[in-house]
Design a protein around this motif. Structure first.
Motif, mmCIF file in Angstrom:
data_model
loop_
_atom_site.group_PDB
_atom_site.id
_atom_site.type_symbol
_atom_site.label_atom_id
_atom_site.label_comp_id
_atom_site.label_asym_id
_atom_site.label_seq_id
_atom_site.Cartn_x
_atom_site.Cartn_y
_atom_site.Cartn_z
ATOM 1 N N ASP A 20 0.862 -1.185 0.000
ATOM 2 C CA ASP A 20 0.000 0.000 0.000
ATOM 3 C C ASP A 20 0.899 1.236 0.000
ATOM 4 O O ASP A 20 1.503 1.578 1.018
ATOM 5 N N MET A 21 0.985 1.897 -1.144
ATOM 6 C CA MET A 21 1.875 3.047 -1.294
ATOM 7 C C MET A 21 1.497 4.179 -0.345
ATOM 8 O O MET A 21 2.358 4.828 0.227
ATOM 9 N N GLU A 22 0.213 4.415 -0.154
ATOM 10 C CA GLU A 22 -0.226 5.498 0.736
ATOM 11 C C GLU A 22 0.260 5.264 2.169
ATOM 12 O O GLU A 22 0.739 6.186 2.827
ATOM 13 N N VAL A 23 0.147 4.047 2.647
ATOM 14 C CA VAL A 23 0.611 3.712 3.999
ATOM 15 C C VAL A 23 2.130 3.852 4.078
ATOM 16 O O VAL A 23 2.667 4.404 5.042
ATOM 17 N N ALA A 24 2.821 3.370 3.060
ATOM 18 C CA ALA A 24 4.285 3.460 3.041
ATOM 19 C C ALA A 24 4.744 4.916 3.069
ATOM 20 O O ALA A 24 5.709 5.259 3.759
ATOM 21 N N LEU A 25 4.052 5.781 2.341
ATOM 22 C CA LEU A 25 4.407 7.204 2.340
ATOM 23 C C LEU A 25 4.170 7.831 3.709
ATOM 24 O O LEU A 25 4.980 8.620 4.186
ATOM 25 N N LYS A 26 3.074 7.477 4.352
ATOM 26 C CA LYS A 26 2.798 8.017 5.693
ATOM 27 C C LYS A 26 3.857 7.562 6.688
ATOM 28 O O LYS A 26 4.241 8.315 7.580
ATOM 29 N N ASN A 27 4.343 6.344 6.533
ATOM 30 C CA ASN A 27 5.376 5.826 7.432
ATOM 31 C C ASN A 27 6.701 6.570 7.284
ATOM 32 O O ASN A 27 7.529 6.545 8.189
ATOM 33 N N LEU A 28 6.917 7.232 6.151
ATOM 34 C CA LEU A 28 8.143 8.007 5.954
ATOM 35 C C LEU A 28 8.134 9.295 6.775
ATOM 36 O O LEU A 28 9.175 9.899 7.000
ATOM 37 N N GLU A 29 6.963 9.721 7.217
ATOM 38 C CA GLU A 29 6.798 10.923 8.045
ATOM 39 C C GLU A 29 7.471 12.145 7.423
ATOM 40 O O GLU A 29 8.287 12.823 8.047
#
Length: 86
Positions: A20-29
């Motif tokens: 899930d790209m959206e979740v991965a991007l959020k995890n980058l903070e």
């Protein structure tokens, strides 16, 4: 001033099917008002397309960050960053 970020996804590793790209991007903070991504399988097709999307939404400062795929299910920023406009 609103800041936008473009995450340019690189690497030869394949993404997991449930990635899930959206979740991965959020995890980058990433500290930005809006984040767009460019990757082979989804998102914008090039940096210019993502940049246009951000500037059309009022972002005055746009930074491009490079991320690589890790273990097929996560993203990691490489530390390389390009400021596209301010």
């Amino acid at each position: 001033m609103k800041t936008g970020a473009i995450v340019y996804v690189v690497g030869k590793e394949n993404l997991a099917k449930n990635f899930d790209m959206e979740v991965a991007l959020k995890n980058l903070e990433i500290d930005a008002d809006r984040v767009e991504f460019v990757s082979p399988g989804s998102g914008h097709f090039d940096i210019m397309d993502a940049w246009w999307s951000l500037t059309a939404r009022g972002m005055k400062r746009v930074v491009c960050m490079i991320a690589e795929i890790v273990n097929g299910s996560d993203l990691r920023l490489t530390g390389r960053e390009i400021q596209l406009c301010e």
